[in-house]
Design a protein around this motif. Structure first.
Motif, PDB file in Angstrom:
ATOM      1  N   SER A 265       2.701  12.712 -20.771  1.00  0.00           N
ATOM      2  CA  SER A 265       1.514  13.323 -20.819  1.00  0.00           C
ATOM      3  C   SER A 265       1.509  14.618 -21.418  1.00  0.00           C
ATOM      4  O   SER A 265       0.481  15.561 -21.664  1.00  0.00           O
ATOM      5  CB  SER A 265       0.667  13.318 -19.603  1.00  0.00           C
ATOM      6  OG  SER A 265       1.015  14.114 -18.576  1.00  0.00           O
ATOM      7  N   TYR A 266       2.706  15.521 -20.956  1.00  0.00           N
ATOM      8  CA  TYR A 266       2.850  16.651 -21.643  1.00  0.00           C
ATOM      9  C   TYR A 266       3.536  16.763 -22.988  1.00  0.00           C
ATOM     10  O   TYR A 266       3.101  17.597 -23.738  1.00  0.00           O
ATOM     11  CB  TYR A 266       3.804  17.224 -20.398  1.00  0.00           C
ATOM     12  CG  TYR A 266       4.498  18.943 -20.912  1.00  0.00           C
ATOM     13  CD1 TYR A 266       3.736  19.973 -20.659  1.00  0.00           C
ATOM     14  CD2 TYR A 266       5.741  18.929 -21.691  1.00  0.00           C
ATOM     15  CE1 TYR A 266       4.321  21.115 -21.044  1.00  0.00           C
ATOM     16  CE2 TYR A 266       5.980  20.046 -22.351  1.00  0.00           C
ATOM     17  CZ  TYR A 266       5.557  21.496 -21.820  1.00  0.00           C
ATOM     18  OH  TYR A 266       5.869  22.545 -22.308  1.00  0.00           O
ATOM     19  N   MET A 267       4.441  15.678 -23.050  1.00  0.00           N
ATOM     20  CA  MET A 267       5.098  15.728 -24.257  1.00  0.00           C
ATOM     21  C   MET A 267       4.408  15.410 -25.535  1.00  0.00           C
ATOM     22  O   MET A 267       4.353  15.920 -26.701  1.00  0.00           O
ATOM     23  CB  MET A 267       6.507  14.684 -24.014  1.00  0.00           C
ATOM     24  CG  MET A 267       7.278  15.372 -23.249  1.00  0.00           C
ATOM     25  SD  MET A 267       8.044  16.708 -23.885  1.00  0.00           S
ATOM     26  CE  MET A 267       9.208  17.190 -22.359  1.00  0.00           C
ATOM     27  N   ILE A 268       3.322  14.256 -25.234  1.00  0.00           N
ATOM     28  CA  ILE A 268       2.707  13.749 -26.470  1.00  0.00           C
ATOM     29  C   ILE A 268       1.733  14.788 -27.201  1.00  0.00           C
ATOM     30  O   ILE A 268       1.873  14.908 -28.480  1.00  0.00           O
ATOM     31  CB  ILE A 268       2.036  12.336 -25.891  1.00  0.00           C
ATOM     32  CG1 ILE A 268       2.979  11.249 -25.629  1.00  0.00           C
ATOM     33  CG2 ILE A 268       0.837  12.055 -26.968  1.00  0.00           C
ATOM     34  CD1 ILE A 268       2.468   9.897 -25.273  1.00  0.00           C
TER      35      ILE A 268
ATOM     36  N   SER B 105      -2.313  26.460 -17.001  1.00  0.00           N
ATOM     37  CA  SER B 105      -2.237  25.093 -16.929  1.00  0.00           C
ATOM     38  C   SER B 105      -1.226  24.935 -15.659  1.00  0.00           C
ATOM     39  O   SER B 105      -1.330  24.172 -14.816  1.00  0.00           O
ATOM     40  CB  SER B 105      -1.642  24.328 -18.214  1.00  0.00           C
ATOM     41  OG  SER B 105      -2.577  24.404 -19.310  1.00  0.00           O
ATOM     42  N   PHE B 106      -0.351  25.459 -15.628  1.00  0.00           N
ATOM     43  CA  PHE B 106       0.905  25.382 -14.468  1.00  0.00           C
ATOM     44  C   PHE B 106       0.268  26.000 -13.318  1.00  0.00           C
ATOM     45  O   PHE B 106       0.733  25.611 -12.061  1.00  0.00           O
ATOM     46  CB  PHE B 106       2.305  25.674 -15.078  1.00  0.00           C
ATOM     47  CG  PHE B 106       2.976  24.724 -15.904  1.00  0.00           C
ATOM     48  CD1 PHE B 106       3.505  23.565 -15.090  1.00  0.00           C
ATOM     49  CD2 PHE B 106       3.197  25.034 -17.144  1.00  0.00           C
ATOM     50  CE1 PHE B 106       4.123  22.618 -16.038  1.00  0.00           C
ATOM     51  CE2 PHE B 106       3.765  23.853 -17.990  1.00  0.00           C
ATOM     52  CZ  PHE B 106       4.354  22.790 -17.289  1.00  0.00           C
TER      53      PHE B 106
ATOM     54  N   VAL C 224      -1.387  17.680 -19.541  1.00  0.00           N
ATOM     55  CA  VAL C 224      -1.955  17.533 -20.894  1.00  0.00           C
ATOM     56  C   VAL C 224      -2.402  19.032 -21.472  1.00  0.00           C
ATOM     57  O   VAL C 224      -1.831  19.228 -22.873  1.00  0.00           O
ATOM     58  CB  VAL C 224      -3.037  16.848 -20.778  1.00  0.00           C
ATOM     59  CG1 VAL C 224      -3.831  16.853 -22.483  1.00  0.00           C
ATOM     60  CG2 VAL C 224      -2.930  15.181 -20.680  1.00  0.00           C
ATOM     61  N   PHE C 225      -3.043  19.856 -20.869  1.00  0.00           N
ATOM     62  CA  PHE C 225      -3.262  21.023 -21.438  1.00  0.00           C
ATOM     63  C   PHE C 225      -2.108  21.933 -21.718  1.00  0.00           C
ATOM     64  O   PHE C 225      -1.966  22.737 -22.453  1.00  0.00           O
ATOM     65  CB  PHE C 225      -4.294  21.896 -20.372  1.00  0.00           C
ATOM     66  CG  PHE C 225      -5.637  21.213 -20.677  1.00  0.00           C
ATOM     67  CD1 PHE C 225      -6.544  21.625 -21.600  1.00  0.00           C
ATOM     68  CD2 PHE C 225      -6.218  20.501 -19.598  1.00  0.00           C
ATOM     69  CE1 PHE C 225      -7.798  21.117 -21.780  1.00  0.00           C
ATOM     70  CE2 PHE C 225      -7.706  20.051 -19.690  1.00  0.00           C
ATOM     71  CZ  PHE C 225      -8.428  20.253 -20.854  1.00  0.00           C
ATOM     72  N   ALA C 226      -1.070  21.938 -20.683  1.00  0.00           N
ATOM     73  CA  ALA C 226       0.352  22.437 -20.883  1.00  0.00           C
ATOM     74  C   ALA C 226       0.761  22.370 -21.848  1.00  0.00           C
ATOM     75  O   ALA C 226       1.540  23.025 -22.819  1.00  0.00           O
ATOM     76  CB  ALA C 226       1.091  22.302 -19.592  1.00  0.00           C
ATOM     77  N   GLY C 227       0.953  20.904 -22.367  1.00  0.00           N
ATOM     78  CA  GLY C 227       1.598  20.490 -23.540  1.00  0.00           C
ATOM     79  C   GLY C 227       0.945  20.592 -24.890  1.00  0.00           C
ATOM     80  O   GLY C 227       1.515  21.001 -25.875  1.00  0.00           O
ATOM     81  N   LEU C 228      -0.349  20.808 -24.818  1.00  0.00           N
ATOM     82  CA  LEU C 228      -1.040  21.240 -25.955  1.00  0.00           C
ATOM     83  C   LEU C 228      -0.555  22.830 -26.335  1.00  0.00           C
ATOM     84  O   LEU C 228      -0.362  23.245 -27.372  1.00  0.00           O
ATOM     85  CB  LEU C 228      -2.732  21.355 -26.009  1.00  0.00           C
ATOM     86  CG  LEU C 228      -3.355  20.084 -25.878  1.00  0.00           C
ATOM     87  CD1 LEU C 228      -4.593  20.167 -25.630  1.00  0.00           C
ATOM     88  CD2 LEU C 228      -3.305  19.556 -27.413  1.00  0.00           C
ATOM     89  N   ALA C 229      -0.604  23.519 -25.233  1.00  0.00           N
ATOM     90  CA  ALA C 229      -0.107  25.258 -25.446  1.00  0.00           C
ATOM     91  C   ALA C 229       1.417  25.132 -25.625  1.00  0.00           C
ATOM     92  O   ALA C 229       1.771  26.001 -26.551  1.00  0.00           O
ATOM     93  CB  ALA C 229      -0.478  25.807 -24.063  1.00  0.00           C
TER      94      ALA C 229
END
Length: 458
Positions: free
Chosen positions: A274-277, A309-310, A333-338
């Motif tokens: 969910s972070y990577m996608i 996010s973290f 998810v928000f951390a992945g976007l950033a």
């Protein structure tokens, strides 16, 4: 657009990121747990091994960066190093996941130390020249974002593939130590073969700028002094160090937090997914957006988004158990976007800083610059890995057992609160960065004029 790269060049440059993302994530996320829960090595010992690898990087990173700048070869100064790294990468990666069956105690510790330190050393021989080549392939302010953005996408796709491997390895642990060791070996072999293939593809498909060769001084100390004297580079080094000290424990502790705080170890790969996608698939969003709002502002947004996010992860032990997993998914998810934004824009800005150095010195030393930034990143990771091992030991961590509230709070403190503080400090410092598009255009115009004079000279 001047200096726009063909798609086949972007592909050839980016595709090794799949293998690198797979290997780095698997070692960064899983090897600590594999070592403590399967090989039964103390987390303190493993933390010291990872830390020692970073101490060695103090030598290997600058050495590789400077030597690749100075290399003269018909294959190019970067591709020569990339090609030479193929076999050593494969050997050391397999070694990490395939210690001999009868090896234990001190002998097993030495094996893992040699494998881990060796792997990071030979990956430096590939990684620093590869990053450096990216800064050379295009001198266009926004085209660099496209090139490094797709490289980040490939890297993240490799990380996603790694999650399948992690799921298989975690499942194998439930079947016993022997099954876990056998599966680790079986999965490491095709990964090594794939990495070899994509590096060869990149070496064959890319070309280097011959006019950049031979434009580095003979004194390595002066080269790295120039990196520090460059005001833009100096600021990036400080910001990178602060950020990565904060974030280094995130990768290592994700599996621990999922198992011992959230109580869902089998869901850890999906949390990471969910972070990577969003990190990978948001790349096409950040490239045009950077043209509208500016690369520097967008990277600042990435820092703040990652930290917040973290930082929210610190609340996990204090939430009702039924809310912890969902909260972890949303924050990931928000951390992945950033992260997708930072992975796209960060190296592009670093490439602009290298052009500023050419403006000051007349030299092209991408290797020295990326070696310095890579070393700062690895040093921060080594410091935090050692600290993580100490914290787990001192907080009362017991493998494969339910953890006390004190241990859980220490885990999420390193996983969430500490990164938040560091990212906020880094973002505050980065507001002083002044090499925006207007400043870069002036520098680029001067460099192009000098290049035209050299071309016309007899």
């Amino acid at each position: 657009m001047r200096d726009r790269l063909p798609r086949k060049v972007v592909f050839a440059y980016g595709i090794p990121g799949v293998g690198a993302g797979y290997m780095y994530l698997l070692i960064g996320l899983y090897v600590m747990k594999f070592s403590t829960d399967v090989l039964l090595i103390s987390p303190l010992v493993m933390g010291l091994i990872f830390s020692a690898s970073r101490v060695w990087d103090a030598v290997s990173d600058p050495l590789v960066g400077y030597l690749s700048d100075r290399t003269r070869s018909r294959f190019g100064r970067r591709r020569t190093w990339m090609a030479a790294s193929v076999i050593p990468i494969c050997i050391t990666f397999v070694m990490i996941f395939a210690p001999p069956e009868g090896l234990e105690g001190f002998g097993l510790t030495v094996w893992m130390a040699v494998a881990i330190v060796g792997f990071y050393s030979v990956m430096t021989a590939f990684f620093v020249p590869h990053l450096s080549l990216g800064a050379e392939l295009s001198t266009n302010y926004h085209e660099r974002s496209r090139l490094f953005g797709y490289r980040h996408g490939f890297y993240t796709f490799g990380s996603i593939f790694c999650l399948v491997t992690m799921q298989l390895l975690i499942g194998a642990e439930t079947e016993g130590v022997e099954v876990a060791r056998e599966r680790a070996l079986d999965l490491s072999l095709p990964a090594a073969a794939f990495m070899a293939a994509v590096i060869v593809l990149a070496v064959a498909g890319l070309r280097e700028r011959p006019e950049f060769q031979g434009r580095v001084g003979a004194n390595p100390f002066k080269a790295f002094a120039d990196v520090w004297r460059n005001k833009h580079s100096r600021l990036l080094i400080i910001v990178t160090l602060i950020e990565n000290i904060g974030s280094a424990a995130i990768g290592v502790l994700t599996l621990y937090v999922a198992q011992y705080v959230v109580g869902a170890p089998h869901m850890a790969p999906l949390v990471i997914l969910s972070y990577m996608i969003p990190s990978a698939f948001s790349v096409p969003l950040w490239i045009p957006l950077s043209r509208r709002v500016g690369k520097v502002r967008l990277w600042l947004f990435s820092m703040l988004g990652t930290g917040l996010s973290f930082g929210g992860m610190f609340a996990l032990p204090f939430l009702p158990p039924e809310l912890r997993l969902g909260t972890m998914f949303v924050l990931a998810v928000f951390a992945g976007l950033a992260a997708g934004c930072g992975g796209t824009i960060g190296p592009s800005v670093q490439g602009d800083v290298i052009d500023y150095d050419e403006h000051l010195t007349g030299e092209r030393k991408e290797g020295s610059y990326f070696a310095a930034w890579n070393f700062v990143y690895k040093s921060a990771l080594g410091i935090m890995l050692a600290l993580t091992g100490f914290v787990l030991d001192l907080s009362g961590f017991v493998p494969n057992q339910e953890q006390t509230m004190t241990t859980q709070v220490w885990m999420v403190g390193l996983y969430g609160l500490f990164p938040l503080i560091c990212y906020l400090i880094g973002a505050a410092l980065f507001t002083r960065f002044s090499l925006d598009e207007a400043a870069y255009r002036e520098i680029r115009a001067g460099l192009d004029a000098k290049a035209a004079e050299r071309a016309e000279a007899p």
